[in-house]
Design a protein around this motif. Structure first.
Motif, short mmCIF file in Angstrom:
data_model
loop_
_atom_site.label_atom_id
_atom_site.label_comp_id
_atom_site.label_asym_id
_atom_site.label_seq_id
_atom_site.Cartn_x
_atom_site.Cartn_y
_atom_site.Cartn_z
N MET A 122 0.86 -1.18 0.00
CA MET A 122 0.00 0.00 0.00
C MET A 122 0.90 1.22 0.00
N GLY B 166 -6.52 3.60 2.00
CA GLY B 166 -6.35 4.51 0.86
C GLY B 166 -6.25 5.96 1.30
N ASN C 93 -1.28 3.23 9.02
CA ASN C 93 -1.91 2.16 8.24
C ASN C 93 -1.36 0.79 8.61
#
Length: 425
Positions: free
Chosen positions: A105, A294, A116
Motif C-alpha cells: 500500500m 487509501g 496504516n
C-alpha cells in the motif's frame, strides 16, 4: 526575496509550532550543496532529515518527474488506477524482505505509513494493542505520537494520547540497557500491560532514528521474531529513516536476516517527493475489507515516477556500495575524533547511518546536550547543516547524501572538526 524579507513573512504568517528557527531560506540545491536566498552556499549533512540519500535533485529523478507531469498528475488511484502505482508496488514487493509474498500500500508520509500498518495489524490479528520502544520516533499524528518513545516536544500541548499503546526498553548498552534487560522489560510489559492475546504488533526501528542512531543487535531482533511467532503477534519494522540504502543495505533489518511481517518506509524512497509505503505479507495486507485503506493523494503519479527512478539510480550507481564506503570513511574519521577530543565518545556506524555523542567524560557517559547544540550552531555559521538527535539530545547524526562528492565530504568534515575545537569538545 532576501532571507530578511522571507523571515518577516514567516514571523507574520507561519504558525509558531511549525516555523523553523533557521533564518536562512533555501533557494536552490544540487547533490550535497544548497544556496540560500542571499546566495550563501551551504553543505548539507542533514539531507532533509534522511530524505536525500541520492542527493538534492538527482538528474534521473528530476527527468522522471518532468516526464510524468507531461502525462498525468492525479486521478486518485482508488478511482482510476495507473501504471506507476502497480509498477512501484511490484518493485517494492520484489526487494522488501518480509515474511512471505509481499503486497503493498502506498501512502504520503512516514506517519501515515505507520498509522496504516497498525490498522492492518489490527485487522489481521483481531487484536488492538501495540508495543513500541523507548526512544522511538514514529510520527506526529495522534496514533504515532502515542507510539513515540519521547514525549517532548512531540506530545506536549496536545492532550491525551490514544490508548492501547505500550512501551518497552530499547537495548542501548552504552546507556545501561543491555539486551537481556530490554527483553526482560518487554516480557514485563506483556505480563503487566499488554498480554500477548491482546497484542496486535510489536513495532520497532531496527536503528533508532530521532532516538540516537542506536542499532538493535541481530540476537535481539531474532528474539523479537521468536516472541512474535510464538504469540501470533505481527513484527513491524519502521524503516522510514534507516531504509533505502542509508545503512549499506536497502533496509537495515537485512543486516540481521530477520524477516518482519510488515515494513514501513518513506523519506529517501523518492528523493524528496512525498510518498511512503507499507509492505507486508499478503495475508496480512489483504485482511481488511474493501475500501478500508487509501487516501486521496496516496501513491501520486509523480511521486511514483520519482521512486521508480530512485531504484534505477541504486542499480546504475551502486548506491549501496557507496553507502558502505562512506560509512567506512566516517567511522575512520569519527574514531580519530574520539581519541582526540575529551567529550566525543560512542562512535557508531551502520553503513553511512553514522553518529557519535558528547559526554562529560568517557567514564561517566553523562550526556552533554549543550555541547551538541554548540557544535551544530558553530557548523551552521561556517556553512554546514548538521543535526543532533537522541533521547538526551547529545548525539550528532550524519545524513549527508550517499552520493556526496569526496571533496565536499572532506570540506564538511573539516568544518565539523573546527567546530569541535571551538566548542571545547
Amino acid at each position: 526575496m532576501s532571507n530578511k524579507e522571507l523571515q518577516a513573512l514567516k514571523e507574520r504568517y507561519v504558525a509558531a509550532g511549525v516555523a523553523s528557527p533557521n533564518e536562512q531560506f533555501a533557494d536552490h540545491a544540487t547533490n550535497a550543496e544548497l544556496w540560500d536566498a542571499d546566495g550563501k552556499r551551504m553543505i548539507d549533512f542533514a539531507g532533509g532529515i534522511g530524505v536525500l540519500n541520492i542527493g538534492h535533485r538527482h538528474p534521473k529523478v528530476v527527468a522522471a518527474i518532468k516526464a510524468q507531469l507531461d502525462k498525468l498528475m492525479h486521478t486518485c488511484q482508488t478511482v482510476m488506477p495507473y501504471e506507476g502505482y502497480v509498477r512501484l508496488a511490484q518493485k517494492l514487493s520484489e526487494v522488501t524482505p518480509v515474511k512471505g509474498h509481499a503486497k503493498v500500500m502506498l501512502a504520503n508520509s512516514g506517519a501515515e505509513a505507520l498509522e496504516n500498518a497498525i490498522k492492518i495489524a489490527r485487522a489481521a490479528t483481531g487484536r488492538t494493542n501495540v508495543i513500541c520502544f523507548d526512544g522511538a520516533f514514529h510520527g506526529r499524528t495522534f496514533m504515532t505520537m502515542a507510539m513515540n518513545g519521547k514525549a517532548a516536544p512531540y506530545q506536549t500541548d496536545f492532550g491525551p494520547m490514544p490508548g492501547t499503546v505500550y512501551r518497552a526498553p530499547y537495548p542501548v548498552p552504552y546507556h545501561g540497557v543491555s539486551e537481556d534487560e530490554a527483553l526482560r522489560g518487554l516480557m514485563m510489559t506483556m505480563k503487566a500491560d499488554s498480554p500477548a492475546k491482546d497484542t496486535a504488533a510489536i513495532v520497532l526501528e531496527p536503528v533508532l532514528g530521532e532516538g540516537g542512531f542506536y542499532a538493535a543487535s541481530t540476537s535481539f531482533l531474532k528474539k523479537l521474531r521468536e516472541i512474535c511467532d510464538e504469540n501470533g503477534i505481527l513484527l513491524i519494522a519502521d524503516e522510514v529513516q534507516s531504509g533505502f540504502g542509508r545503512t549499506g543495505k536497502m533496509f537495515a533489518i537485512e543486516h540481521s536476516g530477520v524477516e518482519p511481517d510488515i515494513i514501513t518506509m518513506a523519506k529517501s524512497m523518492a528523493d524528496g517527493m512525498p510518498i511512503s509505503a507499507i509492505v507486508g505479507t499478503d495475508k496480512h495486507m489483504d485482511a481488511s475489507g474493501p475500501n478500508s485503506l487509501g487516501g486521496t493523494y496516496t501513491g501520486n503519479p509523480a511521486a511514483c515516477a520519482a521512486a521508480l527512478a530512485v531504484f534505477d539510480v541504486f542499480k546504475e550507481e551502486d548506491v549501496l556500495g557507496q553507502s558502505q564506503r562512506l560509512g567506512e570513511k566516517l567511522k575512520h574519521c569519527f574514531t580519530q575524533w574520539q581519541e582526540q577530543f575529551t567529550h566525543v565518545d560512542n562512535v557508531r556506524c551502520l553503513g553511512s547511518m553514522a553518529a557519535f555523542e558528547f559526554v562529560e567524560s568517557k567514564e561517566s557517559r553523562k550526556p552533554m546536550p549543550e555541547l551538541a547544540a554548540a557544535v551544530t550552531r558553530k557548523a551552521k555559521e561556517k556553512g554546514l547543516i548538521l543535526l543532533s538527535c537522541g533521547l538526551y539530545a547529545n548525539s550528532l547524526r550524519f545524513l549527508m547524501p550517499v552520493t556526496i562528492e569526496d571533496e565536499i565530504l572532506e570540506e564538511g568534515l573539516a568544518i565539523v572538526e573546527e567546530s569541535l575545537k571551538e566548542a571545547g569538545a
